[in-house]
Design a protein around this motif. Structure first.
Motif, PDB file in Angstrom:
ATOM      1  N   ALA A   1     -21.581   0.257  -8.981  1.00 35.29           N
ATOM      2  CA  ALA A   1     -20.250   0.298  -9.614  1.00 35.29           C
ATOM      3  C   ALA A   1     -19.298  -0.690  -8.941  1.00 35.29           C
ATOM      4  O   ALA A   1     -18.209  -0.339  -8.499  1.00 35.29           O
ATOM      5  CB  ALA A   1     -19.686   1.718  -9.571  1.00 35.29           C
ATOM      6  N   LYS A   2     -19.719  -1.944  -8.888  1.00 35.51           N
ATOM      7  CA  LYS A   2     -18.940  -2.948  -8.175  1.00 35.51           C
ATOM      8  C   LYS A   2     -17.573  -3.200  -8.804  1.00 35.51           C
ATOM      9  O   LYS A   2     -16.598  -3.482  -8.096  1.00 35.51           O
ATOM     10  CB  LYS A   2     -19.733  -4.254  -8.085  1.00 35.51           C
ATOM     11  N   ALA A   3     -17.492  -3.106 -10.131  1.00 40.33           N
ATOM     12  CA  ALA A   3     -16.205  -3.313 -10.788  1.00 40.33           C
ATOM     13  C   ALA A   3     -15.205  -2.240 -10.363  1.00 40.33           C
ATOM     14  O   ALA A   3     -14.026  -2.527 -10.134  1.00 40.33           O
ATOM     15  CB  ALA A   3     -16.373  -3.297 -12.309  1.00 40.33           C
ATOM     16  N   GLN A   4     -15.678  -1.000 -10.223  1.00 37.77           N
ATOM     17  CA  GLN A   4     -14.792   0.063  -9.790  1.00 37.77           C
ATOM     18  C   GLN A   4     -14.423  -0.077  -8.317  1.00 37.77           C
ATOM     19  O   GLN A   4     -13.308   0.259  -7.910  1.00 37.77           O
ATOM     20  CB  GLN A   4     -15.437   1.429 -10.056  1.00 37.77           C
ATOM     21  N   ALA A   5     -15.338  -0.607  -7.501  1.00 36.83           N
ATOM     22  CA  ALA A   5     -15.004  -0.867  -6.099  1.00 36.83           C
ATOM     23  C   ALA A   5     -13.912  -1.930  -6.012  1.00 36.83           C
ATOM     24  O   ALA A   5     -12.962  -1.804  -5.226  1.00 36.83           O
ATOM     25  CB  ALA A   5     -16.243  -1.317  -5.335  1.00 36.83           C
ATOM     26  N   SER A   6     -14.032  -2.975  -6.828  1.00 35.35           N
ATOM     27  CA  SER A   6     -13.024  -4.028  -6.840  1.00 35.35           C
ATOM     28  C   SER A   6     -11.679  -3.498  -7.336  1.00 35.35           C
ATOM     29  O   SER A   6     -10.622  -3.864  -6.805  1.00 35.35           O
ATOM     30  CB  SER A   6     -13.482  -5.189  -7.729  1.00 35.35           C
ATOM     31  N   SER A   7     -11.711  -2.630  -8.339  1.00 36.89           N
ATOM     32  CA  SER A   7     -10.455  -2.084  -8.850  1.00 36.89           C
ATOM     33  C   SER A   7      -9.790  -1.176  -7.816  1.00 36.89           C
ATOM     34  O   SER A   7      -8.560  -1.141  -7.705  1.00 36.89           O
ATOM     35  CB  SER A   7     -10.680  -1.338 -10.166  1.00 36.89           C
ATOM     36  N   LEU A   8     -10.593  -0.458  -7.026  1.00 34.84           N
ATOM     37  CA  LEU A   8     -10.030   0.354  -5.941  1.00 34.84           C
ATOM     38  C   LEU A   8      -9.380  -0.534  -4.888  1.00 34.84           C
ATOM     39  O   LEU A   8      -8.282  -0.240  -4.393  1.00 34.84           O
ATOM     40  CB  LEU A   8     -11.128   1.197  -5.289  1.00 34.84           C
ATOM     41  N   TYR A   9     -10.060  -1.619  -4.526  1.00 33.40           N
ATOM     42  CA  TYR A   9      -9.480  -2.545  -3.545  1.00 33.40           C
ATOM     43  C   TYR A   9      -8.161  -3.109  -4.062  1.00 33.40           C
ATOM     44  O   TYR A   9      -7.152  -3.140  -3.331  1.00 33.40           O
ATOM     45  CB  TYR A   9     -10.461  -3.690  -3.251  1.00 33.40           C
ATOM     46  N   LEU A  10      -8.147  -3.558  -5.320  1.00 35.26           N
ATOM     47  CA  LEU A  10      -6.921  -4.114  -5.879  1.00 35.26           C
ATOM     48  C   LEU A  10      -5.825  -3.057  -5.995  1.00 35.26           C
ATOM     49  O   LEU A  10      -4.636  -3.372  -5.867  1.00 35.26           O
ATOM     50  CB  LEU A  10      -7.210  -4.733  -7.247  1.00 35.26           C
ATOM     51  N   CYS A  11      -6.209  -1.812  -6.215  1.00 36.13           N
ATOM     52  CA  CYS A  11      -5.230  -0.723  -6.262  1.00 36.13           C
ATOM     53  C   CYS A  11      -4.527  -0.591  -4.912  1.00 36.13           C
ATOM     54  O   CYS A  11      -3.298  -0.547  -4.828  1.00 36.13           O
ATOM     55  CB  CYS A  11      -5.923   0.581  -6.646  1.00 36.13           C
ATOM     56  N   PHE A  12      -5.308  -0.526  -3.819  1.00 38.44           N
ATOM     57  CA  PHE A  12      -4.716  -0.476  -2.479  1.00 38.44           C
ATOM     58  C   PHE A  12      -3.885  -1.730  -2.208  1.00 38.44           C
ATOM     59  O   PHE A  12      -2.811  -1.658  -1.592  1.00 38.44           O
ATOM     60  CB  PHE A  12      -5.817  -0.346  -1.428  1.00 38.44           C
ATOM     61  N   TYR A  13      -4.392  -2.857  -2.644  1.00 41.94           N
ATOM     62  CA  TYR A  13      -3.746  -4.156  -2.440  1.00 41.94           C
ATOM     63  C   TYR A  13      -2.339  -4.164  -3.031  1.00 41.94           C
ATOM     64  O   TYR A  13      -1.358  -4.528  -2.358  1.00 41.94           O
ATOM     65  CB  TYR A  13      -4.655  -5.190  -3.108  1.00 41.94           C
ATOM     66  N   TYR A  14      -2.211  -3.716  -4.276  1.00 42.62           N
ATOM     67  CA  TYR A  14      -0.906  -3.731  -4.912  1.00 42.62           C
ATOM     68  C   TYR A  14      -0.033  -2.559  -4.501  1.00 42.62           C
ATOM     69  O   TYR A  14       1.202  -2.653  -4.566  1.00 42.62           O
ATOM     70  CB  TYR A  14      -1.066  -3.805  -6.437  1.00 42.62           C
ATOM     71  N   LEU A  15      -0.637  -1.462  -4.068  1.00 39.08           N
ATOM     72  CA  LEU A  15       0.169  -0.389  -3.486  1.00 39.08           C
ATOM     73  C   LEU A  15       0.842  -0.880  -2.208  1.00 39.08           C
ATOM     74  O   LEU A  15       2.003  -0.557  -1.933  1.00 39.08           O
ATOM     75  CB  LEU A  15      -0.701   0.834  -3.189  1.00 39.08           C
ATOM     76  N   GLY A  16       0.114  -1.673  -1.412  1.00 38.37           N
ATOM     77  CA  GLY A  16       0.725  -2.266  -0.234  1.00 38.37           C
ATOM     78  C   GLY A  16       1.885  -3.167  -0.600  1.00 38.37           C
ATOM     79  O   GLY A  16       2.947  -3.146   0.041  1.00 38.37           O
ATOM     80  N   SER A  17       1.699  -3.958  -1.658  1.00 38.83           N
ATOM     81  CA  SER A  17       2.769  -4.821  -2.146  1.00 38.83           C
ATOM     82  C   SER A  17       4.014  -4.009  -2.483  1.00 38.83           C
ATOM     83  O   SER A  17       5.135  -4.377  -2.111  1.00 38.83           O
ATOM     84  CB  SER A  17       2.283  -5.589  -3.380  1.00 38.83           C
ATOM     85  N   SER A  18       3.829  -2.883  -3.172  1.00 37.07           N
ATOM     86  CA  SER A  18       4.959  -2.059  -3.608  1.00 37.07           C
ATOM     87  C   SER A  18       5.637  -1.352  -2.445  1.00 37.07           C
ATOM     88  O   SER A  18       6.857  -1.440  -2.258  1.00 37.07           O
ATOM     89  CB  SER A  18       4.487  -1.020  -4.632  1.00 37.07           C
ATOM     90  N   LEU A  19       4.853  -0.638  -1.649  1.00 33.33           N
ATOM     91  CA  LEU A  19       5.432   0.246  -0.634  1.00 33.33           C
ATOM     92  C   LEU A  19       5.969  -0.528   0.566  1.00 33.33           C
ATOM     93  O   LEU A  19       7.095  -0.280   1.017  1.00 33.33           O
ATOM     94  CB  LEU A  19       4.383   1.274  -0.188  1.00 33.33           C
ATOM     95  N   VAL A  20       5.177  -1.452   1.089  1.00 30.96           N
ATOM     96  CA  VAL A  20       5.652  -2.233   2.235  1.00 30.96           C
ATOM     97  C   VAL A  20       6.749  -3.206   1.792  1.00 30.96           C
ATOM     98  O   VAL A  20       7.739  -3.408   2.506  1.00 30.96           O
ATOM     99  CB  VAL A  20       4.491  -2.987   2.914  1.00 30.96           C
ATOM    100  N   GLY A  21       6.577  -3.789   0.595  1.00 23.94           N
ATOM    101  CA  GLY A  21       7.593  -4.702   0.096  1.00 23.94           C
ATOM    102  C   GLY A  21       8.938  -4.021  -0.073  1.00 23.94           C
ATOM    103  O   GLY A  21       9.986  -4.585   0.284  1.00 23.94           O
ATOM    104  N   TYR A  22       8.940  -2.785  -0.574  1.00 23.93           N
ATOM    105  CA  TYR A  22      10.191  -2.045  -0.748  1.00 23.93           C
ATOM    106  C   TYR A  22      10.719  -1.545   0.592  1.00 23.93           C
ATOM    107  O   TYR A  22      11.906  -1.682   0.901  1.00 23.93           O
ATOM    108  CB  TYR A  22       9.967  -0.871  -1.696  1.00 23.93           C
ATOM    109  N   GLY A  23       9.827  -0.973   1.422  1.00 22.45           N
ATOM    110  CA  GLY A  23      10.262  -0.438   2.708  1.00 22.45           C
ATOM    111  C   GLY A  23      10.825  -1.498   3.626  1.00 22.45           C
ATOM    112  O   GLY A  23      11.732  -1.225   4.427  1.00 22.45           O
ATOM    113  N   GLY A  24      10.306  -2.723   3.523  1.00 20.44           N
ATOM    114  CA  GLY A  24      10.839  -3.799   4.352  1.00 20.44           C
ATOM    115  C   GLY A  24      12.305  -4.072   4.091  1.00 20.44           C
ATOM    116  O   GLY A  24      13.021  -4.568   4.976  1.00 20.44           O
ATOM    117  N   GLY A  25      12.791  -3.716   2.900  1.00 16.73           N
ATOM    118  CA  GLY A  25      14.194  -3.925   2.574  1.00 16.73           C
ATOM    119  C   GLY A  25      15.124  -3.103   3.437  1.00 16.73           C
ATOM    120  O   GLY A  25      16.229  -3.550   3.782  1.00 16.73           O
ATOM    121  N   TYR A  26      14.700  -1.900   3.796  1.00 12.93           N
ATOM    122  CA  TYR A  26      15.537  -1.059   4.652  1.00 12.93           C
ATOM    123  C   TYR A  26      15.655  -1.647   6.051  1.00 12.93           C
ATOM    124  O   TYR A  26      16.721  -1.621   6.672  1.00 12.93           O
ATOM    125  CB  TYR A  26      14.972   0.356   4.705  1.00 12.93           C
ATOM    126  N   LEU A  27      14.542  -2.185   6.550  1.00 11.56           N
ATOM    127  CA  LEU A  27      14.612  -2.831   7.859  1.00 11.56           C
ATOM    128  C   LEU A  27      15.496  -4.071   7.805  1.00 11.56           C
ATOM    129  O   LEU A  27      16.251  -4.354   8.745  1.00 11.56           O
ATOM    130  CB  LEU A  27      13.207  -3.209   8.334  1.00 11.56           C
TER     131      LEU A  27
END
Length: 405
Positions: free
Chosen positions: A349-375
């Motif tokens: 299920a390599k496509a699903q493994a890649s989609s999981l990686y990209l999910c974490f990847y963009y969650l990092g973009s959202s959460l760290v990108g937003y949280g960095g604004g407070y700092l």
């Protein structure tokens, strides 16, 4: 395509696929290039506009980053069902629908009467775009001949890098000459033009055979991947590195508008030209990995990101420019290395493994990108850099673990 006209599994068309240097290869590759451009230009064109949006709507820097963070959050969450749908739906039609909805949402963003309306449009845009990465990669893996896959995938990734760079650079220049609404509207128009070229160029899928959806089986694949410690390490690194990358680019525009730099939006937007290095480093990652091994190559990339971050501490425009360029260059190398390792580590299920990686990847973009604004708001530039240094140090430690090598 009617069943009577679909190539049988044994037909040469099905077995060979699209070969390099043929008309079909160039049509399909250029179509995917335009799809990658449209996806990432629409997604990231708001990044250099964050200071303008903060002033226009009277909001804080952290709140302005929601224009990007909500889109990437929706994209991240949409990737999991999109990865599963890639096995059961017509790829070209779904990519067409995704780009069409995203383009319309981008046009509405430019006309949004208030901040909540703009955020709602950006949320729809991110959700629509979630179908593109999974479907495009699935199309390439099935329709192209195996020796042709790296070149075809490389052209698609080049389109995503170019889209991200041009989306950020052009929107900054347009905002300086006109305003943020014109910038977002013209970027949406260019993406819709790319959509027309995509539809015209992309050949119909010949090898795709839709599968019957099996929810239990699909969920068990995700669970198995998350239980794999090697894949978990790679997923976490994707979260940390992408989060750090987006955070520094979210707030460097605010930094450049302040003394001692006091730059215009156009001048600050030129910093996004550093993305060009990503096209080079993504291609260099494979030979470096072959020479050093995955873990050493990945640690070297993270160390280079830390070096770039250190240069950003110096209150000099030259040092900041070189630091951001090195940071971007090393990030795209790391992203390429991790993406390849996810594919080789997942044994099914390599496509699903890649989609999981990209999910974490963009969650990092959202959460760290937003949280960095407070700092940024409460501690300034150096507090933001200190947080990013901690995230990168954690990434370096994870890369040293046996599970990531």
């Amino acid at each position: 395509m009617p069943a009577s006209h679909r190539p049988s599994p044994e037909s040469p068309e099905r077995l060979i696929g699209i070969q390099q240097h043929t008309p079909a290869y160039w049509r399909a590759s250029l179509a995917l290039f335009f799809a990658g451009y449209a996806t990432f230009s629409l997604l990231y064109c708001v990044q250099p506009l964050l200071p303008s949006l903060a002033r226009a709507f009277g909001i804080s820097a952290a709140s302005s980053s929601l224009a990007l963070s909500l889109s990437t959050m929706a994209l991240a969450l949409g990737l999991l069902p999109a990865g599963a749908m890639a096995e059961v739906v017509n790829r070209k039609r779904m990519m067409l629908l995704a780009l069409m909805v995203a383009g319309c949402a981008a046009l509405f963003s430019a006309l949004a009467p208030n901040w909540p309306a703009l955020l709602a449009a950006r949320l729809v845009l991110g959700l629509a775009l979630s179908g593109l990465p999974a479907l495009a990669m699935a199309y390439v893996s099935e329709e192209f001949d195996k020796p042709t896959l790296p070149a075809a995938m490389g052209l698609y990734i080049s389109g995503t890098v170019l889209g991200g760079m041009m989306g950020r650079t052009f929107s900054a220049i347009l905002a300086d000459f006109f305003d943020w609404r014109w910038a977002m509207g013209l970027m949406a128009a260019l993406a819709l033009l790319a959509l027309v070229l995509f539809v015209w160029l992309l050949p119909a899928a010949r090898a795709f055979k839709p599968q019957k959806p099996d929810l239990v089986h699909l969920l068990s694949n995700f669970t198995a991947h998350l239980k794999n410690p090697q894949l978990r390490s790679l997923f976490v690194m994707g979260f940390l590195l992408m989060g750090s990358f987006v955070a520094i680019f979210n707030y460097v525009g605010f930094r450049l508008e302040q003394p001692p730099f006091s730059l215009s939006a156009t001048a600050a937007g030129l910093l996004f030209l550093t993305y060009l290095g990503g096209i080079i480093s993504a291609r260099l990652a494979a030979p470096v990995r072959a020479r050093l091994g995955h873990a050493r190559a990945l640690r070297s990339s993270v160390a280079a990101m830390l070096a770039g971050l250190a240069l950003c501490l110096i209150p000099s425009l030259l040092a900041l420019g070189v630091g951001v360029a090195l940071f971007a260059f090393a990030f795209f190398a790391a992203h390429s290395l991790i993406s390849a390792q996810v594919g080789s580590t997942a044994n099914h299920a390599k496509a699903q493994a890649s989609s999981l990686y990209l999910c974490f990847y963009y969650l990092g973009s959202s959460l760290v990108g937003y949280g960095g604004g407070y700092l940024w708001e409460h501690g300034g530039w150096y507090s933001l850099l200190a947080m990013l240094a901690l995230l990168l140090a954690l990434s370096f430690w994870i890369a040293k673990e046996p599970s990531s090598s």
